[in-house]
Scaffold this motif. Structure first.
Motif, PDB file in Angstrom:
ATOM      1  N   GLU A  21       0.781  -0.998  -0.045  1.00  0.00           N
ATOM      2  CA  GLU A  21       0.085  -0.138   0.048  1.00  0.00           C
ATOM      3  C   GLU A  21       0.630   1.594  -0.382  1.00  0.00           C
ATOM      4  OE1 GLU A  21      -3.884   1.994   2.438  1.00  0.00           O
ATOM      5  OE2 GLU A  21      -2.944   0.055   3.465  1.00  0.00           O
ATOM      6  N   LEU A  22       2.155   1.386   1.088  1.00  0.00           N
ATOM      7  CA  LEU A  22       2.462   2.322   0.830  1.00  0.00           C
ATOM      8  C   LEU A  22       3.428   2.606  -0.556  1.00  0.00           C
ATOM      9  CD1 LEU A  22       4.693   1.946   4.426  1.00  0.00           C
ATOM     10  CD2 LEU A  22       2.869   3.413   4.155  1.00  0.00           C
ATOM     11  N   ALA A  23       3.701   1.192  -1.319  1.00  0.00           N
ATOM     12  CA  ALA A  23       3.841   1.298  -2.520  1.00  0.00           C
ATOM     13  C   ALA A  23       3.577   2.093  -3.738  1.00  0.00           C
ATOM     14  CB  ALA A  23       4.578   0.104  -2.703  1.00  0.00           C
ATOM     15  N   GLU A  80      11.098  10.080   5.543  1.00  0.00           N
ATOM     16  CA  GLU A  80      10.768  11.368   6.098  1.00  0.00           C
ATOM     17  C   GLU A  80       9.613  11.132   6.950  1.00  0.00           C
ATOM     18  OE1 GLU A  80      11.394  14.374   5.702  1.00  0.00           O
ATOM     19  OE2 GLU A  80      13.510  14.145   5.405  1.00  0.00           O
ATOM     20  N   ALA A  81       8.767   9.543   6.496  1.00  0.00           N
ATOM     21  CA  ALA A  81       7.759   9.305   7.456  1.00  0.00           C
ATOM     22  C   ALA A  81       8.521   8.099   8.112  1.00  0.00           C
ATOM     23  CB  ALA A  81       7.062   8.438   6.140  1.00  0.00           C
ATOM     24  N   GLY A  82       9.699   7.880   9.229  1.00  0.00           N
ATOM     25  CA  GLY A  82       9.644   7.267   9.720  1.00  0.00           C
ATOM     26  C   GLY A  82      10.502   5.855   9.650  1.00  0.00           C
ATOM     27  N   LEU A  83      10.183   5.600   8.161  1.00  0.00           N
ATOM     28  CA  LEU A  83      10.614   3.847   8.010  1.00  0.00           C
ATOM     29  C   LEU A  83      11.566   3.772   7.979  1.00  0.00           C
ATOM     30  CD1 LEU A  83       7.132   3.633   5.836  1.00  0.00           C
ATOM     31  CD2 LEU A  83       7.294   2.086   7.945  1.00  0.00           C
ATOM     32  N   PHE A 189       5.149  16.384  -2.388  1.00  0.00           N
ATOM     33  CA  PHE A 189       6.242  15.471  -1.664  1.00  0.00           C
ATOM     34  C   PHE A 189       6.056  15.270  -0.404  1.00  0.00           C
ATOM     35  CE2 PHE A 189       9.838  14.024   0.635  1.00  0.00           C
ATOM     36  CZ  PHE A 189       9.811  11.716  -0.195  1.00  0.00           C
ATOM     37  N   ASP A 190       6.013  16.519   0.032  1.00  0.00           N
ATOM     38  CA  ASP A 190       5.119  16.939   1.625  1.00  0.00           C
ATOM     39  C   ASP A 190       3.758  15.599   2.061  1.00  0.00           C
ATOM     40  OD1 ASP A 190       7.561  18.102   2.032  1.00  0.00           O
ATOM     41  OD2 ASP A 190       6.957  19.498   1.724  1.00  0.00           O
ATOM     42  N   ALA A 191       3.448  15.845   0.769  1.00  0.00           N
ATOM     43  CA  ALA A 191       1.515  15.502   0.746  1.00  0.00           C
ATOM     44  C   ALA A 191       1.940  13.869   0.473  1.00  0.00           C
ATOM     45  CB  ALA A 191       0.926  15.837  -0.127  1.00  0.00           C
ATOM     46  N   LEU A 192       2.835  13.244  -0.336  1.00  0.00           N
ATOM     47  CA  LEU A 192       2.787  12.106  -0.120  1.00  0.00           C
ATOM     48  C   LEU A 192       4.047  11.359   1.104  1.00  0.00           C
ATOM     49  CD1 LEU A 192       3.417   9.616  -1.796  1.00  0.00           C
ATOM     50  CD2 LEU A 192       6.490  10.309  -2.220  1.00  0.00           C
ATOM     51  N   VAL A 193       5.016  12.205   1.785  1.00  0.00           N
ATOM     52  CA  VAL A 193       4.927  12.093   3.794  1.00  0.00           C
ATOM     53  C   VAL A 193       4.404  11.445   4.372  1.00  0.00           C
ATOM     54  CG1 VAL A 193       6.581  12.547   4.592  1.00  0.00           C
ATOM     55  CG2 VAL A 193       7.679  12.533   2.259  1.00  0.00           C
ATOM     56  N   GLU A 194       3.178  12.757   4.079  1.00  0.00           N
ATOM     57  CA  GLU A 194       1.771  12.697   5.038  1.00  0.00           C
ATOM     58  C   GLU A 194       1.180  11.371   4.836  1.00  0.00           C
ATOM     59  OE1 GLU A 194       1.256  14.065   8.075  1.00  0.00           O
ATOM     60  OE2 GLU A 194       3.358  15.264   7.447  1.00  0.00           O
ATOM     61  N   LEU A 196       1.856   8.812   3.593  1.00  0.00           N
ATOM     62  CA  LEU A 196       2.433   7.722   3.986  1.00  0.00           C
ATOM     63  C   LEU A 196       2.188   7.341   5.928  1.00  0.00           C
ATOM     64  CD1 LEU A 196       6.329   7.266   2.373  1.00  0.00           C
ATOM     65  CD2 LEU A 196       3.393   6.315   1.684  1.00  0.00           C
ATOM     66  N   LYS A 197       2.656   8.358   6.227  1.00  0.00           N
ATOM     67  CA  LYS A 197       2.238   8.508   7.437  1.00  0.00           C
ATOM     68  C   LYS A 197       1.059   8.144   8.726  1.00  0.00           C
ATOM     69  CE  LYS A 197       5.560  12.172   8.624  1.00  0.00           C
ATOM     70  NZ  LYS A 197       6.030  13.108   9.155  1.00  0.00           N
ATOM     71  N   GLU A 198       0.463   8.483   7.720  1.00  0.00           N
ATOM     72  CA  GLU A 198      -1.294   8.214   7.312  1.00  0.00           C
ATOM     73  C   GLU A 198      -1.701   6.845   7.452  1.00  0.00           C
ATOM     74  OE1 GLU A 198      -3.747  10.560   4.947  1.00  0.00           O
ATOM     75  OE2 GLU A 198      -3.702  11.717   6.245  1.00  0.00           O
ATOM     76  N   ILE A 199      -1.361   6.279   6.449  1.00  0.00           N
ATOM     77  CA  ILE A 199      -1.345   4.537   6.850  1.00  0.00           C
ATOM     78  C   ILE A 199      -0.514   3.789   7.698  1.00  0.00           C
ATOM     79  CG2 ILE A 199      -0.661   2.767   4.636  1.00  0.00           C
ATOM     80  CD1 ILE A 199      -0.450   4.696   2.262  1.00  0.00           C
TER      81      ILE A 199
END
Length: 209
Positions: A21-23, A80-83, A189-194, A196-199
């Motif tokens: 899902e992240l991918a 950036e998402a902490g993974l 890109f910032d929206a992408l990181v957010e 990923l964090k939501e997922i």
């Protein structure tokens, strides 16, 4: 082929589904950048007839030859998402004799001469050794599956790894660094990181029974 570890780790189905899902989210973002490849320097001039020609066709599959930049962008998004635990790997993707590989994969110099006697092509992907997962964001360029591909690292198949890619010469290519910075500086890109964090933070579905 097992990459950089002798221990066989079988990733859980939950981890495989989460990474898939992240991918998908990362690929959706990358698609918005792949179409802009004419603005990238150096490495992508072979998709143009000369430096001033904006009419030279893009490859039929937009991810073609962008595995290095795309993997590094995916790594940046994960970080950036902490993974943690993800690294880029360089190596080769193997072909079977019956594979119908798009000519763009072979004919990167636009000579019209496809080198179809080869059984592999240089490629780059992501690996998380702790999870035992390989992630290929650009596997669709080979015309075999749509991608992204998420699978256990220990699966024997089409990947031959040469190791953690900071040991590979192309990491010093300024054009690659420029492309990744350009893609990561896009406000989306910032929206992408957010996303990923939501997922990642989404509560797990309750187990039936």
């Amino acid at each position: 082929m097992l990459e950089c570890t002798e221990e066989v780790i079988n990733p859980s189905e939950d981890d495989l589904e989460l990474i898939a899902e992240l991918a998908e989210a990362i690929r959706a973002y990358l698609k918005t950048q792949w179409v802009l490849r004419r603005s990238l320097p150096g490495a992508w001039q072979h998709w143009r007839l000369d430096d001033l020609d904006e009419t030279s066709p893009l490859p039929a599959i937009l991810s073609t030859s962008l595995c290095r930049e795309s993997s590094l962008l995916g790594l940046e998004a994960f970080n950036e998402a902490g993974l943690e635990g993800w690294r880029t790997y360089a190596g080769a993707f193997l072909f079977d004799p019956d594979d119908d590989i798009p000519s763009d994969v072979w004919d990167t110099e636009l000579t019209g001469a496809a080198e179809r006697d080869k059984d592999r092509v240089a490629h780059t992907w992501l690996v998380n050794s702790e999870l035992g997962i390989r992630l290929d964001l650009m596997v669709d360029q080979f015309g075999l599956i749509e991608g992204p591909l998420v699978e256990p690292v220990h699966y024997e198949g089409r990947y031959i790894g040469n190791g953690h890619s900071p040991n590979i010469d192309w990491m010093d290519d300024p054009a690659i660094e420029c492309a990744v910075k350009q893609w990561a500086y896009d406000p989306k890109f910032d929206a992408l990181v957010e996303r990923l964090k939501e997922i990642i933070m989404r509560p797990a579905a309750p187990v039936p029974g």
